[in-house]
Every structure is written in C-alpha cells, then in structure tokens.
Design a protein around this motif. Sequence first.
Motif, PDB file in Angstrom:
ATOM      1  N   ILE A  54       0.856  -1.182   0.000  1.00 46.19           N
ATOM      2  CA  ILE A  54       0.000   0.000   0.000  1.00 46.19           C
ATOM      3  C   ILE A  54       0.893   1.233   0.000  1.00 46.19           C
ATOM      4  O   ILE A  54       1.681   1.434   0.930  1.00 46.19           O
ATOM      5  CB  ILE A  54      -0.934   0.019   1.228  1.00 46.19           C
ATOM      6  N   TYR A  55       0.774   2.045  -1.038  1.00 45.02           N
ATOM      7  CA  TYR A  55       1.583   3.258  -1.150  1.00 45.02           C
ATOM      8  C   TYR A  55       0.710   4.472  -0.836  1.00 45.02           C
ATOM      9  O   TYR A  55      -0.224   4.778  -1.588  1.00 45.02           O
ATOM     10  CB  TYR A  55       2.171   3.387  -2.558  1.00 45.02           C
ATOM     11  N   VAL A  56       1.005   5.138   0.266  1.00 44.22           N
ATOM     12  CA  VAL A  56       0.318   6.371   0.621  1.00 44.22           C
ATOM     13  C   VAL A  56       1.200   7.525   0.148  1.00 44.22           C
ATOM     14  O   VAL A  56       2.332   7.685   0.623  1.00 44.22           O
ATOM     15  CB  VAL A  56       0.080   6.463   2.143  1.00 44.22           C
ATOM     16  N   VAL A  57       0.692   8.325  -0.790  1.00 48.43           N
ATOM     17  CA  VAL A  57       1.485   9.406  -1.378  1.00 48.43           C
ATOM     18  C   VAL A  57       1.010  10.735  -0.806  1.00 48.43           C
ATOM     19  O   VAL A  57      -0.067  11.227  -1.152  1.00 48.43           O
ATOM     20  CB  VAL A  57       1.374   9.405  -2.914  1.00 48.43           C
ATOM     21  N   ASP A  75       0.119  -1.152   9.878  1.00 47.80           N
ATOM     22  CA  ASP A  75       0.051  -2.137   8.798  1.00 47.80           C
ATOM     23  C   ASP A  75       1.420  -2.231   8.127  1.00 47.80           C
ATOM     24  O   ASP A  75       1.916  -1.242   7.572  1.00 47.80           O
ATOM     25  CB  ASP A  75      -1.009  -1.713   7.779  1.00 47.80           C
ATOM     26  N   PRO A  76       2.075  -3.391   8.153  1.00 46.80           N
ATOM     27  CA  PRO A  76       3.428  -3.515   7.582  1.00 46.80           C
ATOM     28  C   PRO A  76       3.472  -3.371   6.070  1.00 46.80           C
ATOM     29  O   PRO A  76       4.566  -3.230   5.502  1.00 46.80           O
ATOM     30  CB  PRO A  76       3.858  -4.924   8.021  1.00 46.80           C
ATOM     31  N   ARG A  77       2.312  -3.398   5.430  1.00 48.01           N
ATOM     32  CA  ARG A  77       2.285  -3.261   3.968  1.00 48.01           C
ATOM     33  C   ARG A  77       2.420  -1.812   3.515  1.00 48.01           C
ATOM     34  O   ARG A  77       2.661  -1.536   2.331  1.00 48.01           O
ATOM     35  CB  ARG A  77       0.961  -3.815   3.417  1.00 48.01           C
ATOM     36  N   VAL A  78       2.255  -0.874   4.432  1.00 50.74           N
ATOM     37  CA  VAL A  78       2.167   0.540   4.066  1.00 50.74           C
ATOM     38  C   VAL A  78       3.549   1.165   3.883  1.00 50.74           C
ATOM     39  O   VAL A  78       4.447   0.999   4.719  1.00 50.74           O
ATOM     40  CB  VAL A  78       1.380   1.328   5.129  1.00 50.74           C
ATOM     41  N   VAL A  79       3.685   1.867   2.761  1.00 53.21           N
ATOM     42  CA  VAL A  79       4.875   2.677   2.482  1.00 53.21           C
ATOM     43  C   VAL A  79       4.392   4.105   2.237  1.00 53.21           C
ATOM     44  O   VAL A  79       3.485   4.327   1.435  1.00 53.21           O
ATOM     45  CB  VAL A  79       5.630   2.168   1.242  1.00 53.21           C
ATOM     46  N   VAL A  80       4.983   5.056   2.927  1.00 58.00           N
ATOM     47  CA  VAL A  80       4.598   6.459   2.764  1.00 58.00           C
ATOM     48  C   VAL A  80       5.611   7.158   1.853  1.00 58.00           C
ATOM     49  O   VAL A  80       6.817   7.119   2.106  1.00 58.00           O
ATOM     50  CB  VAL A  80       4.517   7.182   4.122  1.00 58.00           C
ATOM     51  N   LEU A  81       5.104   7.777   0.794  1.00 53.37           N
ATOM     52  CA  LEU A  81       5.915   8.568  -0.128  1.00 53.37           C
ATOM     53  C   LEU A  81       5.479  10.022   0.006  1.00 53.37           C
ATOM     54  O   LEU A  81       4.294  10.297   0.196  1.00 53.37           O
ATOM     55  CB  LEU A  81       5.738   8.087  -1.562  1.00 53.37           C
ATOM     56  N   GLU A  82       6.406  10.948  -0.104  1.00 51.11           N
ATOM     57  CA  GLU A  82       6.069  12.359   0.097  1.00 51.11           C
ATOM     58  C   GLU A  82       6.575  13.222  -1.050  1.00 51.11           C
ATOM     59  O   GLU A  82       7.684  13.021  -1.550  1.00 51.11           O
ATOM     60  CB  GLU A  82       6.656  12.868   1.424  1.00 51.11           C
ATOM     61  N   HIS A  83       5.750  14.177  -1.468  1.00 54.41           N
ATOM     62  CA  HIS A  83       6.131  15.163  -2.476  1.00 54.41           C
ATOM     63  C   HIS A  83       6.660  16.423  -1.802  1.00 54.41           C
ATOM     64  O   HIS A  83       6.088  16.886  -0.815  1.00 54.41           O
ATOM     65  CB  HIS A  83       4.923  15.533  -3.345  1.00 54.41           C
ATOM     66  N   ALA A  99       6.636   3.667  -8.052  1.00 55.06           N
ATOM     67  CA  ALA A  99       7.149   2.893  -6.918  1.00 55.06           C
ATOM     68  C   ALA A  99       6.660   1.446  -6.985  1.00 55.06           C
ATOM     69  O   ALA A  99       7.429   0.503  -6.727  1.00 55.06           O
ATOM     70  CB  ALA A  99       6.710   3.542  -5.606  1.00 55.06           C
ATOM     71  N   ALA A 100       5.389   1.255  -7.327  1.00 58.21           N
ATOM     72  CA  ALA A 100       4.822  -0.095  -7.396  1.00 58.21           C
ATOM     73  C   ALA A 100       5.479  -0.911  -8.512  1.00 58.21           C
ATOM     74  O   ALA A 100       5.790  -2.095  -8.331  1.00 58.21           O
ATOM     75  CB  ALA A 100       3.315  -0.013  -7.611  1.00 58.21           C
ATOM     76  N   ILE A 101       5.686  -0.282  -9.668  1.00 60.86           N
ATOM     77  CA  ILE A 101       6.339  -0.975 -10.783  1.00 60.86           C
ATOM     78  C   ILE A 101       7.762  -1.356 -10.400  1.00 60.86           C
ATOM     79  O   ILE A 101       8.234  -2.465 -10.684  1.00 60.86           O
ATOM     80  CB  ILE A 101       6.331  -0.090 -12.041  1.00 60.86           C
ATOM     81  N   ALA A 102       8.479  -0.438  -9.741  1.00 65.51           N
ATOM     82  CA  ALA A 102       9.852  -0.717  -9.310  1.00 65.51           C
ATOM     83  C   ALA A 102       9.903  -1.880  -8.320  1.00 65.51           C
ATOM     84  O   ALA A 102      10.873  -2.646  -8.297  1.00 65.51           O
ATOM     85  CB  ALA A 102      10.469   0.530  -8.685  1.00 65.51           C
ATOM     86  N   ASP A 103       8.848  -2.038  -7.508  1.00 67.82           N
ATOM     87  CA  ASP A 103       8.796  -3.126  -6.531  1.00 67.82           C
ATOM     88  C   ASP A 103       8.243  -4.420  -7.119  1.00 67.82           C
ATOM     89  O   ASP A 103       8.108  -5.414  -6.399  1.00 67.82           O
ATOM     90  CB  ASP A 103       7.946  -2.708  -5.326  1.00 67.82           C
ATOM     91  N   GLY A 104       7.898  -4.406  -8.408  1.00 69.31           N
ATOM     92  CA  GLY A 104       7.476  -5.633  -9.069  1.00 69.31           C
ATOM     93  C   GLY A 104       5.994  -5.926  -9.034  1.00 69.31           C
ATOM     94  O   GLY A 104       5.592  -7.070  -9.289  1.00 69.31           O
ATOM     95  N   ALA A 105       5.148  -4.956  -8.727  1.00 76.49           N
ATOM     96  CA  ALA A 105       3.699  -5.198  -8.714  1.00 76.49           C
ATOM     97  C   ALA A 105       3.206  -5.522 -10.122  1.00 76.49           C
ATOM     98  O   ALA A 105       3.712  -4.996 -11.116  1.00 76.49           O
ATOM     99  CB  ALA A 105       2.971  -3.977  -8.175  1.00 76.49           C
TER     100      ALA A 105
END
Length: 346
Positions: A54-57, A75-83, A99-105
């Motif tokens: 889960i990417y929270v931007v 939740d260990p699935r959560v990654v926070v990205l910031e602008h 980010a998701a593509i880079a992680d192989g989603a």
Amino acid sequence: MNAPHSPTAHAVNADVLSPSTPAADLVAVVIPSYKVTRHILGVIAAIGPEVGRIYVVDDRCPDGSGAFVREHCRDPRVVVLEHAENQGVGGAVMTGYRAAIADGAKVMVKLDGDGQMDGSLIPAFVAPILAGEADYTKGNRFFNLERISSMPPLRLFGNAVLSLMTKLSSGYWDLFDPTNGYTAIHADAARFLPFDKISKRYFFESDMLFRLNILGAVVTDVPMDAVYGDEVSNLKISKVVTEFFAKHVRNFGKRLFYNYYLRNMSLASLELPLGVLLTLFGTVYGLSHWIASAHSDVATPAGTVMLAALPVIMGVQLILAFLAYDIASVPRHPLHKRTRFKRKED
C-alpha cells in the motif's frame, strides 16, 4: 522480476482474484493523500489480504497526512511517499505507480483516501485484469439505477455531461462515469504511459482514458455504489466546465490525428473531413441565400434550396458513418497480453 518488499511472500496460481486469495506478489494499492487525515486510517484498514503493498502518497498535504500515517498506522504493507511540492492527484498517482512498478507489482489499484471507495471491491477491479480480459478497470456508479438517488443532483448532471465529452475525446464509447477515480491497471500497460505528459490535476482520470486509447488498451467498467459522507470535495464545478471542455477538445483532435491519419488510414479518415466540409458548405450557402432572400423579400428558388440541403444531408450522413466506425473501433484485445515482458525472477 524483483519481488515486492511485502511482509509475506505468497504464490498465486489462480487467474481470478478473490478476497481469500493472497496476492502480495501481484497487487499494490496507491492512495493519493491530501487533506484526508480523518478517513485514511479507515481506508487502509478496509484493504484486505489480497493486497501486498500500500503506497500512501503525501501530496504536500497541509495536514501532514504522511507523517500521520507513519505515526498511527501499524500495517506492515504501508509505504509512505512524500512530495516536496503539491502535484495534484494525477502526480501523486504517477509517483505511486512508479514505486509499485519498481517493486514488481503486477496490478496497481488507485484508491482515494477520503472513504468514498469501498476497499472490499478491490478483487472485483483486479479480477478482469488477472483474467486477461482488460488492461484497465474503472468504477461506474451509474450501473445500479436504484442507488443513483444517493448521488447529489449537481454531481449527477455533471457526470452525465463529462461522460459524453469523455466518450468523444477518449474513444471509449462503452464507458460511463469518467471522473470515477476507483481504478486498476496492469503494470505492463502502465509502462507504456507517458507519465510526464498525463494531466496531474482533476483531469487526470479523463486524460488517462485518452492515453490508454492511443495505446490500444482494453478498459472495462466495474459496477460500484457511491458513498458520500462528511468528506469535502476540492473540485469546483465552475472551473471544471471550462477547463475540462478545452482539454477534451484538445484530446479529441489528438486522438483523431493519431488514430486516423498518423498511424492508420481508412475510409473513416475521409468520411469525417468530407462530412464536415459538406455540412459547413451547405449551412453557409443556405444561410447566406436565406438572409439575402429575407432582405430582398424574394422567395429563394427551389434549386438553390436543394443545393444547400443536399450537402448538409450528405455531410451529416458521412459524420454519422464516421461515428459508427469510431464506436466499433473500441479496443478489444488487451495490451498487456500482446506485450507481455519476460522477467527474471530473483
């Protein structure tokens, strides 16, 4: 393929995703975050085990939603990205996609953080993509006629108008509810998108459809119900009417040029310009003689009337023929199946 950094590795052998089927190696959720601190924790909590990342931007949120999620979400699935600067919903989604593509989603779901979208529907959005039936799925709040009454009248009218404009500009005549932001996309289709050119603000969803049509991607509607609570919309109808109209006209022109003249030529490539020219000629010719007749108080000869009417009739028929061809040309073969990459597993 680089495996996503998920808490648990899962193997998926099914083509169709269900809530009971773990898919940490397949599905990622992207949540644009801007002034949604009241709802975002509930949105994350409603996302089931079928999602592995889960990417929270945080789109330069004035409420500090990124820091809020880091502090309160376990939740260990959560990654926070910031602008560093606000980029709009489209910019936030593109950041999440990268980010998701880079992680192989394999499939990326876009979910708003304001609580309007039911996280339990994620399997319904992902299933057609994993089954090889679509490259991109989007929500349609107009499918269930019994539930449309819950939508505010202004939004109902605005969506109807925007849907018609989007059909013309995108070429997806079988879709409705174009501003619906509940979407999912196959990573192999997303790789072909010009991320830097896609509109980053509220026109993002409509511009995505235009870009996908240029690629020949298959897009499918997924029925869903609208949920309206105490969220506050940042979308101004007065701004949308003018800004969206201009952008739809631009995309319509680009789509015609790309699909009917630059990459392909067909009978429809001649029907549209010829139909427009004949219609304009007949209209201008007829109006000029009608005005002259009104000033001189002399009846227009029947031959002149026919000379004005026939081009209009023929022109309209040619335009309708073009529209029929355009409607029949909606992409039917998924892009990601035609362009599937071979990746090396780590």
